[in-house]
Write an enzyme that holds these catalytic residues in place. Structure first.
Site, PDB file in Angstrom:
ATOM      1  CG  HIS A  31       0.708  10.585  -4.023  1.00 34.19           C
ATOM      2  ND1 HIS A  31       1.776  10.492  -4.886  1.00 34.19           N
ATOM      3  CD2 HIS A  31       1.113  11.417  -3.026  1.00 34.19           C
ATOM      4  CE1 HIS A  31       2.777  11.228  -4.436  1.00 34.19           C
ATOM      5  NE2 HIS A  31       2.405  11.794  -3.312  1.00 34.19           N
ATOM      6  CG  HIS A  63       4.687   9.400   0.293  1.00 37.39           C
ATOM      7  ND1 HIS A  63       5.908  10.039   0.294  1.00 37.39           N
ATOM      8  CD2 HIS A  63       3.850  10.207  -0.424  1.00 37.39           C
ATOM      9  CE1 HIS A  63       5.821  11.179  -0.373  1.00 37.39           C
ATOM     10  NE2 HIS A  63       4.592  11.301  -0.820  1.00 37.39           N
ATOM     11  CD  GLU A  99       6.359  13.597  -3.084  1.00 34.80           C
ATOM     12  OE1 GLU A  99       5.901  12.924  -4.017  1.00 34.80           O
ATOM     13  OE2 GLU A  99       5.831  13.634  -1.963  1.00 34.80           O
ATOM     14  CB  SER A 122       1.852   7.326  -6.880  1.00 31.90           C
ATOM     15  OG  SER A 122       2.362   8.653  -6.968  1.00 31.90           O
TER      16      SER A 122
END
Length: 562
Positions: free
Chosen positions: A390, A395, A435, A454
């Protein structure tokens, strides 16, 4: 812990729980704990509220990917947790800054009023644990195993988590014995602070939970503690709330002893890391690399048609310089060096979930707390908590973009010294942008949120006709419910990162705090703008930058005719 978990659309959502604002109860010396009399009875395994997605119609919906390293207070309420709220002391101390431990005494009485002081050779540790049968027994057994003699012990209800108790344990031991004890305790309880006299271990003792006292605030207004130099992020990053070394009963790796031991190794690496050190390189197992490979292969098929252009620009660079490949898990040290050159961001290892306040504080310094462990191999496309898949795929590619990096830092800076209520709002804005955010590019919706990038299932859903999309407005977005175990009810779209940043800057003006903050990139510290002198220093820096810009414009006019 919230009294009940309500069901909604086949997933679990949380009732709102009140923050802890009651008065502290009088402290008392701890009697023989009841769980010592019942130590044959093992504690019931707590059932995690992290639910499982099953079916919508006849289509199996993938389980959700982790949203981030922190969530809104509604999420923490489900876990029996509240936002971190270590407070500035409310007394005026002129213009001086004073740091002290928030546990000067467990009964919070001054030493001169009868509180005992530590003798040479004695020290104390304060830790928290669940207020359930068996937990204290296991903690005290660690003292016995390490042959550390307990001289005094007290307890009180936790100020942070209403389902926990805080234990003050005074013991007689050597420095080596105490260090070994604390290292072992970290795997089983949450260490709050060490109450160690300066004449015993001097400056080598770490204070894990400090309180700043800032003079000159109007009406003695209390302000939550926040790190004022980058090295103090060690305190924030070590306050892991979830998934440190223990896994919930519904975690895919709960019954896998080999996996649990592996996770303890990653916890040790993260908890021993301090600012300025190189990030330890991990020798990933073939099984971990295979799991990463499945996630990498499936997601990269979707990126060309679903990811924003900034993401697509940086992913090939990460392949070239950091080893982003199906058969290789990138090392955080390589990623951190790459990000530093691209946007000034760095990463540091973390053992698990942080509170919103601690996580956002890292962003203020352009530091991203990043896990190194890999999800369980039995279900490569699902993990109940953020893992390195993730972090690295969701990110990192966008943290390499300067505009996105600045947008992330703006949210972090706005959180410093903010109230719990305002931190919750900022965390929710973070949730629906960094997010789960969407942007428009070439009249098409594209994803820039890490939770989307993700997650195969939600990435497809968010860009489909089934998803509800609204314009991003922090004033309304901050009240939107964050869903953890199912797809979001609504997604928010921005025209650009620049637009989102400007909206967040305007929103940040509504945060009530008696000062402004300025990040000093030269000293990697936070300057408090609370008087004319501090503001004048910033203006001087800006004047120097403007002089450089004017000189550049003059040369462009002279030599290029622009």
């Amino acid at each position: 812990m919230a009294s009940e978990v309500q069901k909604k659309k086949g997933s679990e959502t949380a009732p709102v729980s009140s923050e802890m604002q009651g008065k502290n109860k009088p402290q008392e010396i701890m009697p023989v704990p009841s769980d010592l009399q019942n130590q044959k009875k093992g504690p019931e395994i707590p059932k995690s509220p992290v639910g499982l997605l099953r079916k919508r119609g006849q289509e199996v919906v993938p389980k959700m990917q982790p949203a981030m390293m922190m969530f809104s207070s509604k999420y923490w309420a489900r876990r029996g947790l509240s936002l971190d709220s270590a407070m500035f002391d409310q007394q005026h101390l002129g213009s001086n800054m004073l740091r002290r431990t928030s546990f000067s005494r467990i009964d919070e009485k001054p030493d001169k009023e009868g509180g005992s002081t530590l003798d040479p050779g004695k020290t104390a540790v304060i830790f928290s644990l669940k207020n359930e049968v068996g937990y204290l027994v296991r903690a005290l057994r660690i003292f016995q195993e390490k042959r550390v003699n307990l001289a005094h012990i007290e307890s009180r209800k936790s100020k942070r988590v209403n389902t926990e108790v805080e234990i003050y344990a005074e013991c007689s031991c050597t420095k080596k014995e105490f260090n070994e004890l604390v290292q072992h305790l970290k795997d089983h309880v949450n260490i709050i602070s060490y109450n160690t006299p300066q004449h015993v271990w001097s400056a080598e003792t770490d204070c894990l939970d400090c309180v700043c006292v800032l003079g000159g605030l109007p009406d003695g207004e209390g302000v939550p503690w926040f790190p004022q130099k980058i090295s103090e992020l060690d305190q924030c990053s070590h306050r892991v709330l979830m998934y440190g070394s223990e896994l919930d009963a519904d975690h895919p790796g709960f019954k896998d002893n080999v996996y649990r031991q592996r996770r303890k190794y990653f916890v040790e690496v993260a908890m021993n890391y301090k600012f300025g050190q190189p990030i330890p390189r991990i020798e990933y197992t073939p099984e971990e690399v295979k799991t990463w490979g499945v996630v990498f292969r499936e997601l990269t098929k979707l990126y060309p048609t679903h990811a924003c252009r900034e993401y697509l620009k940086n992913l090939p660079l990460l392949t070239k310089y950091c080893g982003y490949r199906e058969d290789n898990i990138p090392q955080l040290e390589d990623v951190s060096l790459f990000l530093r050159e691209r946007s000034g961001f760095t990463v540091r290892p973390v053992a698990g979930y942080l509170s919103p306040r601690d996580f956002l504080a890292g962003l203020a310094y352009r530091v991203f707390n990043c896990t190194q462990y890999v999800r369980h191999s039995t279900d490569p496309l699902y993990t109940p908590e953020p893992d390195t898949c993730h972090e690295l795929l969701g990110h990192v590619p966008l943290l390499a973009d300067p505009k996105f990096a600045q947008f992330s830092q703006e949210i972090g800076l706005a959180s410093l010294g903010a109230s719990d209520e305002d931190v919750q709002k900022l965390a929710t804005c973070y949730f629906f942008t960094i997010e789960f955010g969407l942007c428009k590019q070439d009249s098409q919706l594209r994803a820039y949120g890490a939770g989307l990038l993700s997650s195969i299932g939600e990435l497809r859903h968010a860009l489909s006709d089934k998803a509800l999309v609204k314009p991003f407005d922090p004033r309304t977005t901050c009240y939107q419910e964050c869903l953890i175990t199912t797809f979001q009810d609504v997604y928010f779209v921005s025209e650009s990162f620049e637009e989102a940043k400007e909206k967040m800057r305007e929103f940040a003006k509504s945060i009530k705090r008696p000062f402004s903050v300025y990040y000093n990139p030269y000293t990697q510290s936070i300057d408090l703008l609370k008087d004319t002198r501090s503001i004048e220093n910033v203006v001087q820096d800006l004047r120097s930058d403007l002089t450089t810009v004017c000189d550049a414009l003059g040369k462009m006019n002279k030599y290029l005719g622009i």
